[in-house]
Design a protein around this motif. Structure first.
Motif, PDB file in Angstrom:
ATOM      1  N   LYS A 199     100.610  15.297  43.298  1.00 26.78           N
ATOM      2  CA  LYS A 199      99.293  15.147  44.374  1.00 26.78           C
ATOM      3  C   LYS A 199     100.059  15.282  45.736  1.00 26.78           C
ATOM      4  O   LYS A 199      98.923  15.403  46.695  1.00 26.78           O
TER       5      LYS A 199
ATOM      6  N   GLN B  66      97.088  14.950  48.894  1.00 24.18           N
ATOM      7  CA  GLN B  66      96.710  14.086  49.597  1.00 24.18           C
ATOM      8  C   GLN B  66      97.387  14.084  51.161  1.00 24.18           C
ATOM      9  O   GLN B  66      97.221  13.307  51.855  1.00 24.18           O
TER      10      GLN B  66
ATOM     11  N   GLU C  13      94.428  15.050  52.414  1.00 27.67           N
ATOM     12  CA  GLU C  13      93.359  14.615  52.468  1.00 27.67           C
ATOM     13  C   GLU C  13      91.804  14.748  52.919  1.00 27.67           C
ATOM     14  O   GLU C  13      91.840  14.246  54.086  1.00 27.67           O
TER      15      GLU C  13
ATOM     16  N   SER D 186      96.061  10.457  54.900  1.00 30.47           N
ATOM     17  CA  SER D 186      97.147  11.685  54.261  1.00 30.47           C
ATOM     18  C   SER D 186      98.440  10.321  54.726  1.00 30.47           C
ATOM     19  O   SER D 186      99.624  11.365  54.489  1.00 30.47           O
TER      20      SER D 186
ATOM     21  N   PHE E  82      99.888   8.151  52.530  1.00 31.45           N
ATOM     22  CA  PHE E  82     100.492   9.147  51.276  1.00 31.45           C
ATOM     23  C   PHE E  82     102.249   9.404  51.959  1.00 31.45           C
ATOM     24  O   PHE E  82     102.619   9.425  51.241  1.00 31.45           O
TER      25      PHE E  82
ATOM     26  N   TYR F  92      99.241   3.071  50.165  1.00 35.00           N
ATOM     27  CA  TYR F  92      98.572   4.336  49.866  1.00 35.00           C
ATOM     28  C   TYR F  92      97.629   3.830  48.723  1.00 35.00           C
ATOM     29  O   TYR F  92      96.349   4.001  48.883  1.00 35.00           O
TER      30      TYR F  92
END
Length: 344
Positions: free
Chosen positions: A148, A152, A155, A192, A195, A273
């Motif tokens: 991810k 991410q 993002e 972002s 994350f 997140y």
């Protein structure tokens, strides 16, 4: 982004070329174009070709944050753009071969909404979110974040390229979604950044691109698809459709992801997140399919097929990526390219 390790002649030559000046790189560019043409003719499947996908990812990265030691002049270098277009053409053709669209609906917002809803509901790929919620090991959670992180940690950026290419209702809807993705002006609230907090909570490096060497070609392909759509104005309908499908299939999976991380004892820093996306994407879904996608088609009915193609392509390539990850785990092996790359 730091320079990744090459995965073959093409990515090695591309990285070597952009590490020098444009004048010094002319010979490398000529050789690169020849190698790319040969590789495109010979590759069994570009979606799983590590060398080509990494090269394309790096060429796209010149339009984002850049790559260490790569001069800014490379971003719009005509020869390098031609190489990118060589790879893009075969990549796009392969993605189109993966997508089958049904009968086109009407061009009203309601008709587009209904078709997108149908397409999202017919996604029959393996459910990684349910596996993460109930069975994934702590090691697999770390791998999940590696996959991810390629998107991410930046993002929203690929979809933001569409803003100046839209008008009216669809543009306003996209800006509303993106403003939320970027934290509504608060850097710590950017998705972002949230994350990155999740990664740090698991003791991982949250530097953008830190685990790029560990990610397989199909994960890069999923990300390259967004850049392909976002960086080509002719595909503005596709990037809108991609984002609509992304938002429509995000809320419930993130609820399950949060449950999986909580099951392993991770606290609020790791869960924030996912929990944020449960609420945000439930709202974004309505805006994305009705006002952004539906509004775009009402403004320009010629883009109907592109919008639906973008949605279907995003769902199809993500299904292939999920199948790779889940298939690896079910076989008792890592879904990453190497444990050494993960450890680095």
């Amino acid at each position: 982004m730091k320079q990744p390790s090459p995965r073959g002649e093409i990515s090695a030559l591309a990285l070597t070329a952009i590490a020098g000046t444009v004048d010094d790189g002319q010979e490398a560019l000529a050789r690169l174009a020849t190698l790319v043409a040969e590789a495109l003719a010979e590759t069994p499947d570009i979606l799983y070709d590590d060398d080509l996908q990494l090269a394309l990812f790096c060429l796209y990265e010149l339009h984002y944050s850049g790559i260490d030691d790569a001069g800014d002049d490379w971003e719009w270098n005509p020869e390098l753009l031609r190489v990118r277009q060589q790879i893009e053409a075969v990549f796009e053709q392969r993605v189109r071969g993966e997508v089958v669209l049904g009968a086109l609906p009407g061009t009203t917002s309601e008709a587009v909404c209904a078709e997108l809803f149908r397409m999202a509901g017919e996604d029959t790929g393996p459910s990684m979110s349910r596996f993460v919620a109930t069975a994934a090991s702590d090691e697999q959670l770390h791998e999940f974040l590696v996959h991810k992180s390629v998107y991410q940690l930046k993002e929203a950026d690929p979809h933001t390229f569409a803003i100046p290419r839209l008008t009216g209702r669809s543009k306003a809807a996209l800006v509303e979604i993106q403003a939320d993705e970027y934290g509504n002006g608060l850097p710590a609230r950017m998705h972002s950044a949230l994350f990155a907090r999740t990664m740090r909570s698991l003791g991982m490096d949250d530097t953008y691109g830190a685990y790029l060497d560990a990610t397989p070609a199909i994960t890069l392909a999923s990300n390259n698809l967004m850049s392909l759509f976002g960086l080509n104005r002719r595909l503005r309908g596709a990037i809108v459709g991609h984002l609509a499908a992304y938002e429509m299939t995000s809320s419930q999976p993130n609820r399950l992801y949060s449950r999986g991380f909580k099951r392993h004892g991770y606290g609020e820093e790791a869960l924030k997140y996912f929990d944020e996306h449960v609420e945000a994407d439930a709202v974004h879904e309505q805006i994305a399919r009705r006002d952004m996608a539906g509004g775009l088609v009402e403004e320009d009915p010629r883009l109907l097929q592109d919008v639906l193609f973008g949605a279907a392509a995003g769902l199809a390539i993500d299904t292939l990526m999920t199948s790779h990850i889940m298939g690896s785990w079910e076989s008792g092996r890592s879904s990453l390219r190497s444990s050494e790359a993960m450890a680095s």
